[in-house]
Design an enzyme around this catalytic site. Structure first.
Site, PDB file in Angstrom:
ATOM      1  N   GLY B  46      35.923  35.952  51.111  1.00 30.14           N
ATOM      2  CA  GLY B  46      35.947  34.680  50.410  1.00 30.14           C
ATOM      3  C   GLY B  46      37.359  34.118  50.422  1.00 30.14           C
ATOM      4  O   GLY B  46      38.336  34.875  50.467  1.00 30.14           O
ATOM      5  N   GLN B  51      44.405  29.049  47.807  1.00 30.71           N
ATOM      6  CA  GLN B  51      45.143  30.125  48.474  1.00 30.71           C
ATOM      7  C   GLN B  51      45.856  29.654  49.740  1.00 30.71           C
ATOM      8  O   GLN B  51      46.781  30.299  50.202  1.00 30.71           O
ATOM      9  CB  GLN B  51      44.178  31.277  48.842  1.00 30.71           C
ATOM     10  N   CYS B  91      42.161  41.004  47.025  1.00 30.77           N
ATOM     11  CA  CYS B  91      42.362  39.572  47.187  1.00 30.77           C
ATOM     12  C   CYS B  91      43.336  39.333  48.324  1.00 30.77           C
ATOM     13  O   CYS B  91      44.319  40.052  48.459  1.00 30.77           O
ATOM     14  CB  CYS B  91      42.914  38.996  45.887  1.00 30.77           C
ATOM     15  N   LEU B  92      43.039  38.334  49.153  1.00 29.83           N
ATOM     16  CA  LEU B  92      43.914  38.039  50.288  1.00 29.83           C
ATOM     17  C   LEU B  92      45.287  37.567  49.810  1.00 29.83           C
ATOM     18  O   LEU B  92      46.253  37.657  50.560  1.00 29.83           O
ATOM     19  CB  LEU B  92      43.274  36.980  51.184  1.00 29.83           C
ATOM     20  N   HIS B 133      35.281  35.091  41.529  1.00 30.06           N
ATOM     21  CA  HIS B 133      36.655  35.365  41.940  1.00 30.06           C
ATOM     22  C   HIS B 133      37.280  34.108  42.568  1.00 30.06           C
ATOM     23  O   HIS B 133      38.409  33.739  42.252  1.00 30.06           O
ATOM     24  CB  HIS B 133      36.629  36.530  42.941  1.00 30.06           C
ATOM     25  N   GLU B 134      36.509  33.426  43.430  1.00 25.60           N
ATOM     26  CA  GLU B 134      37.052  32.251  44.129  1.00 25.60           C
ATOM     27  C   GLU B 134      37.192  31.048  43.194  1.00 25.60           C
ATOM     28  O   GLU B 134      38.156  30.295  43.281  1.00 25.60           O
ATOM     29  CB  GLU B 134      36.167  31.890  45.336  1.00 25.60           C
ATOM     30  N   HIS B 137      40.334  31.119  41.356  1.00 26.50           N
ATOM     31  CA  HIS B 137      41.476  30.606  42.124  1.00 26.50           C
ATOM     32  C   HIS B 137      41.646  29.106  41.899  1.00 26.50           C
ATOM     33  O   HIS B 137      42.757  28.617  41.713  1.00 26.50           O
ATOM     34  CB  HIS B 137      41.274  30.849  43.631  1.00 26.50           C
TER      35      HIS B 137
END
Lengths: 436, 177
Positions: B46, B51, B91-92, B133-134, B137
């Site tokens: 995701g 991000q 997480c990226l 989670h997204e 962000h």
């Protein structure tokens, strides 16, 4: 978001073993997920998977003594985690405290954290009462040798007192054997190359191309492996090509050829004037035949077809030589595939015997007069071997056995049997028939 | 298509609150393609626009094993939540760290797709966790915010160090040659 941390060797081992025990996957297939691990972790993971499955019944016997109540089927991962922990303590040099803490840590997070205390207790109790627990399970032959009862009975019927040696041989680490491609180089030259790369090996006494390494290595370390200089193959499987006694210009059929080890050996040993058709029913496994032949720079016709339906692929030109490496119980290669002890059931055997019988009957008409059919299995059950050939010969008056005179293995009523560990080879059976 | 740079914690830009998207046009769709490419390459399951330093309410997701089930949510709003699910998340924007986070087990989301059509989606398990989670962000939140200050600080220090080392490697590319 990123999906979950890369799995550790121990965690991956639990997933692999569960796939074998629950979904009945073969260990070789289940191990494909270990490709994501880095080389050292992968080697450790393989050790855990092979070892835990090799000793599954014995380890599980010990675990049962340690638990008041076995874990529920849905908690198979916890059972397996306990077995992997016990395996490290008993068979590997992992320090006891590390084996316990690493095992417990794996269920620290997430839904299975309830098992932390139980696993800690089980492993510590084992350390305290180790001697008496091991002694108790070893009183039972099935648990001591980690073989299912039906197989012990079957082998006892076939081999009498030798059964104990067979069971013990099945639990040994198999050696890594290779076959030098004689079209590319000679065994003596290759042996020098190996020694130059720090790999020691001894020559196979029964042929001119086999070598058995002192220690297993990754194939990438074998000199010119990817250029086709050598292949990995057990010494027993290396006997097929010689037994076929191939001559100039002959037309050869290889039935159930995948993954193509014997196919390639035949072509390496034969004059370039021969023609070979390799057939197998499994498309994915046939891909391996094609890859192997490409790597070794050999030519054959490879077809994905059913050996039982020759009218779909046979062009009418009979074969001078046929290799029928029949599907079998694989009871001769348990040391290489310990999952066989858990996956193979007594009830599988009659179906295999029927399949072998049907294949023999279907393929026989495709053999030329005076041609030779070599029947091979990696089984050590007489019902799939000598008895199978005996029944076939009774039904086919035009068949005659060509007695194998060899320094390896032992003669049966029909054919020659190698038992696991004989001359450090896999268990294998060969019978040679000719058409009169 | 082009790969985009992913911001790393504790970059302040990750704290920006994203605004709703008004027009969905080809330019945005090209950007969405770039986000997919960035996510698949990472690899991740995701990615939120925040991000990649684009502060509009847009996320892309693909939790499938074969990476063939792309899902794009524009202006997503969670309309219903229930249950509790604890899952290890990474997480990226927080590379190399994985921690357990508690979230709702089932959710219902309303969003627009790439064509600007409204749809409703109910999700559970990994997909539900990933969507939550997204969306965090887009609101300037990160999964490390759910951890203890001690853990968060440890991660912060390590990532600052890591990014510094990375920057130095980039600055002197020829020194090792």
């Amino acid at each position: 978001m990123k999906n979950k941390a890369p799995r550790s060797a121990r965690e991956t081992a639990v997933v692999v073993i569960c796939a074998v025990l629950k979904q009945g996957k073969s260990l070789t297939d289940a191990l494909s997920i270990t490709e994501e691990l880095e080389a050292r972790e992968r080697a450790f993971c393989h050790e855990l998977c092979y070892g835990t499955l090799r000793w599954h019944d014995r380890l599980n016997g010990i675990l049962k003594l340690l638990l008041k109540k076995t874990f529920k089927p849905k908690d198979l991962d916890i059972t397996v985690l306990a077995l992997v922990g016990l395996y490290q303590i008993i068979y590997l040099s992992t320090p006891d405290h590390a084996a316990v803490s690493e095992t417990v840590n794996l269920c620290r997070n997430g839904k299975k954290s309830w098992a932390k205390g139980v696993l800690n207790g089980v492993l510590r109790n084992f350390l305290r009462n180790r001697e008496s627990l091991e002694k108790t399970v070893d009183e039972n032959l099935n648990l001591r040798t980690s073989h299912p009862n039906w197989l012990i009975q079957e082998l006892t019927k076939n081999w009498g007192k030798k059964v104990i040696d067979i069971l013990d041989a099945n639990n040994q680490y198999p050696p890594m054997s290779i076959r030098v491609n004689q079209k590319k180089t000679s065994r003596s030259t290759y042996l020098k190359q190996l020694e130059g790369s720090g790999i020691s090996a001894i020559e196979n006494p029964f042929n001119s191309v086999g070598l058995t390494l002192d220690h297993s290595v990754n194939v990438d370390q074998l000199p010119d492996f990817w250029q086709g200089a050598s292949s990995v193959q057990d010494g027993a499987a290396q006997l097929a090509a010689t037994l076929l006694d191939i001559k100039d210009g002959q037309h050869i059929l290889d039935v159930c050829a995948a993954p193509g080890g014997k196919t390639a050996h035949i072509l390496e040993a034969a004059p370039s004037t021969v023609s070979l058709l390799a057939i197998d029913i499994d498309e994915n496994r046939n891909q391996r035949v094609i890859e192997n032949l490409q790597r070794l720079q050999l030519n054959a016709d490879v077809m994905t077809v059913d050996g039982l339906e020759p009218n779909e692929w046979f062009d009418g030109k009979t074969f001078d030589r046929i290799l029928l490496d029949a599907p079998c119980s694989a009871t001769g290669v348990i040391r290489r595939h310990p999952d066989i002890k858990l996956l193979r059931k007594a009830s599988d055997i009659p179906a295999l015997i029927k399949l072998q019988h049907d294949l023999l009957n279907t393929i026989w008409p495709l053999l030329s007069k005076n041609g030779v059919l070599l029947y091979a299995t990696c089984s050590i059950l007489s019902s799939e071997n000598s008895q199978q050939i005996s029944a076939f010969m009774r039904e086919h008056a035009d068949s005659k056995e060509v007695k194998i005179t060899a320094e390896w293995g032992q003669p049966c009523e029909h054919g020659q049997q190698i038992l696991p560990g004989d001359n450090n080879m896999d268990g294998f059976y060969y019978a040679c028939l000719t058409k009169i | 298509m082009a790969k985009l740079d992913i911001l790393h914690f504790p970059d302040k830009r990750l704290r920006t609150k994203a605004v709703n998207i008004i027009t969905i046009d080809d330019k945005l769709r090209r950007f969405i393609d770039d986000m997919y490419e960035t996510m698949y390459d990472a690899p991740g399951i995701g990615l939120a626009a925040t991000q990649v330093n684009f502060h509009k309410r847009l996320i892309v997701i693909d939790i499938s094993e074969d990476k063939d089930e792309p899902l794009c949510l524009i202006n997503p709003v969670i309309t219903h939540k229930d249950g509790v699910e604890i899952m290890q998340e990474g997480c990226l924007s927080v590379p190399g760290f994985y921690e357990n986070v508690e979230r709702a087990e089932h959710i219902t989301v309303n969003a627009l797709n790439q064509q600007g059509e409204a749809f409703e989606l109910t999700a559970e398990g990994l997909l539900a966790v990933c969507i939550q989670h997204e969306i965090d962000h887009l609101d300037g939140k990160l999964f490390v915010d759910y951890l203890s200050p001690l853990k968060r600080n440890r991660i912060r220090k390590k990532l600052i160090q890591m990014d510094k080392e990375l920057a130095q490697q980039v600055k002197q590319p020829s020194s090792t040659l």
